[in-house]
Design an enzyme around this catalytic site. Structure first.
Site, PDB file in Angstrom:
ATOM      1  N   ASP A 230      -1.421 -10.745 -79.011  1.00 14.88           N
ATOM      2  CA  ASP A 230      -1.649  -9.312 -79.208  1.00 14.88           C
ATOM      3  C   ASP A 230      -2.627  -8.845 -78.136  1.00 14.88           C
ATOM      4  O   ASP A 230      -3.817  -9.172 -78.186  1.00 14.88           O
ATOM      5  CB  ASP A 230      -2.224  -9.033 -80.606  1.00 14.88           C
ATOM      6  CG  ASP A 230      -1.250  -9.409 -81.703  1.00 14.88           C
ATOM      7  OD1 ASP A 230      -0.055  -9.138 -81.538  1.00 14.88           O
ATOM      8  OD2 ASP A 230      -1.706  -9.975 -82.718  1.00 14.88           O
ATOM      9  N   LEU A 231      -2.157  -8.093 -77.175  1.00 15.48           N
ATOM     10  CA  LEU A 231      -2.931  -7.741 -75.992  1.00 15.48           C
ATOM     11  C   LEU A 231      -4.270  -7.103 -76.354  1.00 15.48           C
ATOM     12  O   LEU A 231      -4.309  -6.091 -77.060  1.00 15.48           O
ATOM     13  CB  LEU A 231      -2.116  -6.789 -75.109  1.00 15.48           C
ATOM     14  CG  LEU A 231      -2.755  -6.398 -73.773  1.00 15.48           C
ATOM     15  CD1 LEU A 231      -2.936  -7.619 -72.891  1.00 15.48           C
ATOM     16  CD2 LEU A 231      -1.910  -5.344 -73.077  1.00 15.48           C
ATOM     17  N   ASP A 232      -5.352  -7.712 -75.856  1.00 16.29           N
ATOM     18  CA  ASP A 232      -6.710  -7.198 -76.017  1.00 16.29           C
ATOM     19  C   ASP A 232      -7.137  -7.054 -77.469  1.00 16.29           C
ATOM     20  O   ASP A 232      -8.032  -6.264 -77.792  1.00 16.29           O
ATOM     21  CB  ASP A 232      -6.869  -5.843 -75.300  1.00 16.29           C
ATOM     22  CG  ASP A 232      -6.764  -5.972 -73.790  1.00 16.29           C
ATOM     23  OD1 ASP A 232      -7.177  -7.013 -73.261  1.00 16.29           O
ATOM     24  OD2 ASP A 232      -6.249  -5.037 -73.149  1.00 16.29           O
ATOM     25  N   GLU A 233      -6.537  -7.821 -78.371  1.00 15.96           N
ATOM     26  CA  GLU A 233      -6.868  -7.708 -79.789  1.00 15.96           C
ATOM     27  C   GLU A 233      -7.279  -9.045 -80.407  1.00 15.96           C
ATOM     28  O   GLU A 233      -7.313  -9.184 -81.627  1.00 15.96           O
ATOM     29  CB  GLU A 233      -5.687  -7.115 -80.565  1.00 15.96           C
ATOM     30  CG  GLU A 233      -5.351  -5.677 -80.178  1.00 15.96           C
ATOM     31  CD  GLU A 233      -4.254  -5.075 -81.037  1.00 15.96           C
ATOM     32  OE1 GLU A 233      -3.942  -5.655 -82.092  1.00 15.96           O
ATOM     33  OE2 GLU A 233      -3.707  -4.022 -80.657  1.00 15.96           O
TER      34      GLU A 233
END
EC number: 3.5.1.10
Length: 287
Positions: A230-233
């Site tokens: 989950d991109l940047d999460e």
């Protein structure tokens, strides 16, 4: 000097964990130097980090590790035992923005960051001279704009090969601007850290500081987190902010932002290599 170790563990919270662990160390001739623990009432998990010295010369490391494994099995704990004198091996990845790379290399060379850096990887050639100045091998793994899935997977296969070859413990995305595939994220679970500005999700895409300037933001910051699909999460390790005001230009905001990013990433990396960061689901415990 007695050999020193760092013990980390997590398990379902239950009575007697601290007693059992401290008793185990005492029985094996160990002296606790410092200790920290945390019981999470929400996840019902217990976390512990103990830094200790093995003072009984009659007990070897192999016996200590075998006994610790048996203790973990008996108490259904996930535990690790780290030799405190061994410096974790860290691979740095960067694209065309080099402030975080430069900062980490300076801290490494100055002895402020207790790591070994066997490789620097980039999809551009901008920092090969910087790597050479620190006598660190630089690996240029280009990925053309608009490259297809096959090219991306081939490039990531070379990244994984470098990780295996150099026995890398941690990968740091020091402003590496390529999105990692789900497969690579899974392969690096729990051992890859990313840094980004804390405007997300408000100001995505190009020139986020210019976007923030136009909206008159009063706080800028940075977030260091574990890399996930989950991109940047991913689980957050460290964050920090600086106050800004209306008189500052977008360029000034960006300069302040770069400083915050350097500090936040350096803290996260240092805490990781000191075995202070334990994952707690989508969060972290940082001792």
């Amino acid at each position: 000097m007695h050999p020193e170790y760092i013990l980390t563990l997590s398990c379902l919270d239950q009575r007697g964990i601290v007693h059992r662990v401290s008793g185990f160390l005492a029985e094996h001739g160990c002296n606790i130097i410092d200790s920290a623990q945390f019981g999470d009432p929400e996840s019902r998990l217990f976390f512990m980090r103990v830094h200790f010295a093995l003072e009984d010369a009659g007990i070897g490391e192999a016996a200590l590790r075998a006994s610790f494994t048996a203790l973990c099995d008996a108490m259904q704990m996930t535990g690790q035992l780290h030799d405190a004198k061994v410096k974790p091996r860290v691979m740095l990845m960067v694209s065309k923005i080099g402030h975080c790379l430069n900062d980490l290399l300076f801290r490494y060379k100055s002895g402020l960051l207790p790591v070994e850096i066997p490789a620097i990887v980039s999809n551009h050639m901008d920092f090969y001279q910087l790597a050479a100045s620190y006598n660190i091998p630089f690996h240029h793994l280009p990925l053309a704009a608009g490259a297809g899935d096959a090219a991306k997977l081939a490039q990531e296969a070379r990244i994984l090969d470098l990780i295996d070859t150099h026995q890398v413990d941690l990968v740091v995305l020091a402003r590496y601007m390529q999105v990692l595939s789900p497969g690579l994220c899974a392969a690096l679970k729990g051992r890859a850290i990313n840094i980004h500005h804390s405007f997300l999700p408000s100001f995505k895409g190009a020139r986020p500081y210019a976007q923030a300037h136009l909206r008159g933001v009063k706080l800028i910051g940075a977030t260091a987190h574990f890399v996930t699909g989950d991109l940047d999460e991913g689980p957050i390790i460290e964050q920090d902010v600086e106050r800004v005001d209306h008189a500052m230009s977008a360029e000034t905001l960006a300069a302040i932002g770069r400083d915050v990013e350097c500090v936040v990433l350096a803290r996260a990396v240092k805490w990781f290599v000191e075995h202070r960061v334990l994952q707690n689901g989508d969060k972290t415990v940082v001792f």
